[in-house]
Write a protein that holds these residues in place. Structure first.
Motif, PDB file in Angstrom:
ATOM      1  N   GLU A  48       0.840  -1.192   0.000  1.00 25.22           N
ATOM      2  CA  GLU A  48       0.000   0.000   0.000  1.00 25.22           C
ATOM      3  C   GLU A  48       0.879   1.247   0.000  1.00 25.22           C
ATOM      4  O   GLU A  48       1.918   1.278   0.646  1.00 25.22           O
ATOM      5  CB  GLU A  48      -0.861  -0.031   1.261  1.00 25.22           C
ATOM      6  N   VAL A  49       0.462   2.271  -0.724  1.00 24.72           N
ATOM      7  CA  VAL A  49       1.188   3.543  -0.769  1.00 24.72           C
ATOM      8  C   VAL A  49       0.238   4.649  -0.350  1.00 24.72           C
ATOM      9  O   VAL A  49      -0.882   4.741  -0.854  1.00 24.72           O
ATOM     10  CB  VAL A  49       1.732   3.835  -2.191  1.00 24.72           C
ATOM     11  N   SER A  50       0.679   5.478   0.594  1.00 21.93           N
ATOM     12  CA  SER A  50      -0.135   6.610   1.042  1.00 21.93           C
ATOM     13  C   SER A  50       0.681   7.894   0.879  1.00 21.93           C
ATOM     14  O   SER A  50       1.813   7.856   0.416  1.00 21.93           O
ATOM     15  CB  SER A  50      -0.559   6.424   2.499  1.00 21.93           C
ATOM     16  N   ASN A  51       0.116   9.015   1.290  1.00 20.32           N
ATOM     17  CA  ASN A  51       0.811  10.295   1.156  1.00 20.32           C
ATOM     18  C   ASN A  51       2.010  10.421   2.086  1.00 20.32           C
ATOM     19  O   ASN A  51       2.942  11.163   1.791  1.00 20.32           O
ATOM     20  CB  ASN A  51      -0.151  11.451   1.416  1.00 20.32           C
ATOM     21  N   ASP A  52       1.991   9.705   3.203  1.00 19.49           N
ATOM     22  CA  ASP A  52       3.063   9.869   4.183  1.00 19.49           C
ATOM     23  C   ASP A  52       3.889   8.610   4.416  1.00 19.49           C
ATOM     24  O   ASP A  52       4.658   8.535   5.365  1.00 19.49           O
ATOM     25  CB  ASP A  52       2.486  10.364   5.508  1.00 19.49           C
ATOM     26  N   GLY A  53       3.772   7.624   3.544  1.00 17.87           N
ATOM     27  CA  GLY A  53       4.567   6.418   3.686  1.00 17.87           C
ATOM     28  C   GLY A  53       4.016   5.265   2.875  1.00 17.87           C
ATOM     29  O   GLY A  53       3.244   5.462   1.941  1.00 17.87           O
ATOM     30  N   LEU A  54       4.424   4.073   3.261  1.00 22.03           N
ATOM     31  CA  LEU A  54       3.987   2.884   2.543  1.00 22.03           C
ATOM     32  C   LEU A  54       3.950   1.700   3.480  1.00 22.03           C
ATOM     33  O   LEU A  54       4.480   1.758   4.588  1.00 22.03           O
ATOM     34  CB  LEU A  54       4.915   2.596   1.360  1.00 22.03           C
ATOM     35  N   LYS A  55       3.324   0.638   3.029  1.00 23.32           N
ATOM     36  CA  LYS A  55       3.345  -0.641   3.722  1.00 23.32           C
ATOM     37  C   LYS A  55       3.914  -1.642   2.727  1.00 23.32           C
ATOM     38  O   LYS A  55       3.488  -1.695   1.583  1.00 23.32           O
ATOM     39  CB  LYS A  55       1.950  -1.060   4.165  1.00 23.32           C
ATOM     40  N   TYR A  56       4.905  -2.403   3.187  1.00 21.16           N
ATOM     41  CA  TYR A  56       5.571  -3.363   2.314  1.00 21.16           C
ATOM     42  C   TYR A  56       5.507  -4.754   2.927  1.00 21.16           C
ATOM     43  O   TYR A  56       5.226  -4.918   4.106  1.00 21.16           O
ATOM     44  CB  TYR A  56       7.018  -2.945   2.067  1.00 21.16           C
ATOM     45  N   ASP A  58       7.187  -8.120   4.242  1.00 22.34           N
ATOM     46  CA  ASP A  58       8.465  -8.619   4.734  1.00 22.34           C
ATOM     47  C   ASP A  58       8.685 -10.041   4.218  1.00 22.34           C
ATOM     48  O   ASP A  58       7.889 -10.558   3.437  1.00 22.34           O
ATOM     49  CB  ASP A  58       8.541  -8.532   6.267  1.00 22.34           C
ATOM     50  N   ALA A  59       9.751 -10.685   4.658  1.00 17.29           N
ATOM     51  CA  ALA A  59      10.090 -12.022   4.168  1.00 17.29           C
ATOM     52  C   ALA A  59       9.031 -13.064   4.509  1.00 17.29           C
ATOM     53  O   ALA A  59       8.879 -14.055   3.804  1.00 17.29           O
ATOM     54  CB  ALA A  59      11.440 -12.448   4.740  1.00 17.29           C
ATOM     55  N   SER A  60       8.270 -12.824   5.578  1.00 12.61           N
ATOM     56  CA  SER A  60       7.227 -13.760   5.994  1.00 12.61           C
ATOM     57  C   SER A  60       5.890 -13.499   5.314  1.00 12.61           C
ATOM     58  O   SER A  60       4.932 -14.229   5.528  1.00 12.61           O
ATOM     59  CB  SER A  60       7.022 -13.676   7.506  1.00 12.61           C
ATOM     60  N   GLY A  61       5.811 -12.427   4.537  1.00 13.35           N
ATOM     61  CA  GLY A  61       4.569 -12.088   3.862  1.00 13.35           C
ATOM     62  C   GLY A  61       3.678 -11.155   4.660  1.00 13.35           C
ATOM     63  O   GLY A  61       2.575 -10.839   4.237  1.00 13.35           O
ATOM     64  N   ASN A  62       4.151 -10.727   5.823  1.00 14.97           N
ATOM     65  CA  ASN A  62       3.404  -9.771   6.642  1.00 14.97           C
ATOM     66  C   ASN A  62       3.691  -8.360   6.142  1.00 14.97           C
ATOM     67  O   ASN A  62       4.727  -8.110   5.531  1.00 14.97           O
ATOM     68  CB  ASN A  62       3.816  -9.885   8.111  1.00 14.97           C
ATOM     69  N   THR A  63       2.782  -7.429   6.422  1.00 18.67           N
ATOM     70  CA  THR A  63       3.026  -6.050   6.015  1.00 18.67           C
ATOM     71  C   THR A  63       3.652  -5.272   7.150  1.00 18.67           C
ATOM     72  O   THR A  63       3.334  -5.490   8.329  1.00 18.67           O
ATOM     73  CB  THR A  63       1.731  -5.342   5.571  1.00 18.67           C
ATOM     74  N   LYS A  64       4.562  -4.375   6.790  1.00 17.54           N
ATOM     75  CA  LYS A  64       5.227  -3.496   7.750  1.00 17.54           C
ATOM     76  C   LYS A  64       5.182  -2.081   7.200  1.00 17.54           C
ATOM     77  O   LYS A  64       5.296  -1.881   5.993  1.00 17.54           O
ATOM     78  CB  LYS A  64       6.681  -3.912   7.953  1.00 17.54           C
ATOM     79  N   PRO A  65       5.053  -1.098   8.089  1.00 13.50           N
ATOM     80  CA  PRO A  65       5.006   0.287   7.627  1.00 13.50           C
ATOM     81  C   PRO A  65       6.403   0.883   7.464  1.00 13.50           C
ATOM     82  O   PRO A  65       7.348   0.476   8.129  1.00 13.50           O
ATOM     83  CB  PRO A  65       4.253   0.999   8.754  1.00 13.50           C
ATOM     84  N   ALA A  66       6.511   1.838   6.563  1.00 16.99           N
ATOM     85  CA  ALA A  66       7.725   2.636   6.401  1.00 16.99           C
ATOM     86  C   ALA A  66       7.269   4.066   6.124  1.00 16.99           C
ATOM     87  O   ALA A  66       6.455   4.298   5.235  1.00 16.99           O
ATOM     88  CB  ALA A  66       8.572   2.108   5.252  1.00 16.99           C
ATOM     89  N   ASP A  67       7.776   5.011   6.910  1.00 18.39           N
ATOM     90  CA  ASP A  67       7.377   6.400   6.715  1.00 18.39           C
ATOM     91  C   ASP A  67       8.345   7.118   5.780  1.00 18.39           C
ATOM     92  O   ASP A  67       9.310   6.524   5.282  1.00 18.39           O
ATOM     93  CB  ASP A  67       7.259   7.122   8.064  1.00 18.39           C
ATOM     94  N   LEU A  68       8.083   8.377   5.541  1.00 18.70           N
ATOM     95  CA  LEU A  68       8.932   9.161   4.639  1.00 18.70           C
ATOM     96  C   LEU A  68      10.373   9.208   5.120  1.00 18.70           C
ATOM     97  O   LEU A  68      11.302   9.153   4.308  1.00 18.70           O
ATOM     98  CB  LEU A  68       8.387  10.590   4.501  1.00 18.70           C
ATOM     99  N   ALA A  69      10.583   9.311   6.424  1.00 22.11           N
ATOM    100  CA  ALA A  69      11.940   9.375   6.965  1.00 22.11           C
ATOM    101  C   ALA A  69      12.716   8.095   6.660  1.00 22.11           C
ATOM    102  O   ALA A  69      13.890   8.144   6.277  1.00 22.11           O
ATOM    103  CB  ALA A  69      11.895   9.631   8.464  1.00 22.11           C
TER     104      ALA A  69
END
Length: 80
Positions: A48-56, A58-69
């Motif tokens: 998922e991609v949003s205005n302030d970051g994304l969700k990707y 991981d190796a297990s197939g779970n989603t993790k957030p990442a912000d602009l920083a």
């Protein structure tokens, strides 16, 4: 442009984005530029991609957030 020894999370699509900009002779994309590109054409590793970051995924197939920083730091590591 520095290719990491291992790609984790959104590393491969980010590297591909930076490489495409470099080959095209463009300036280094900002984190916001990368998010804007991915909103139009979301890579498979990104959930998922949003205005302030994304969700990707991981190796297990779970989603993790990442912000602009976090995205900004990853860009700096790959282009330092």
């Amino acid at each position: 442009l520095n290719m990491p020894k291992r790609f984790q999370g959104y590393g491969k699509p980010l590297y591909d984005n930076l490489k495409a900009a470099h080959v095209a002779g463009k300036t280094r994309p900002t984190a916001r530029n990368v998010l804007d590109d991915w909103k139009l054409n979301r890579p498979a590793d990104v959930a998922e991609v949003s205005n302030d970051g994304l969700k990707y995924y991981d190796a297990s197939g779970n989603t993790k957030p990442a912000d602009l920083a976090a995205l900004r730091k990853a860009i700096e590591r790959m282009t330092a």
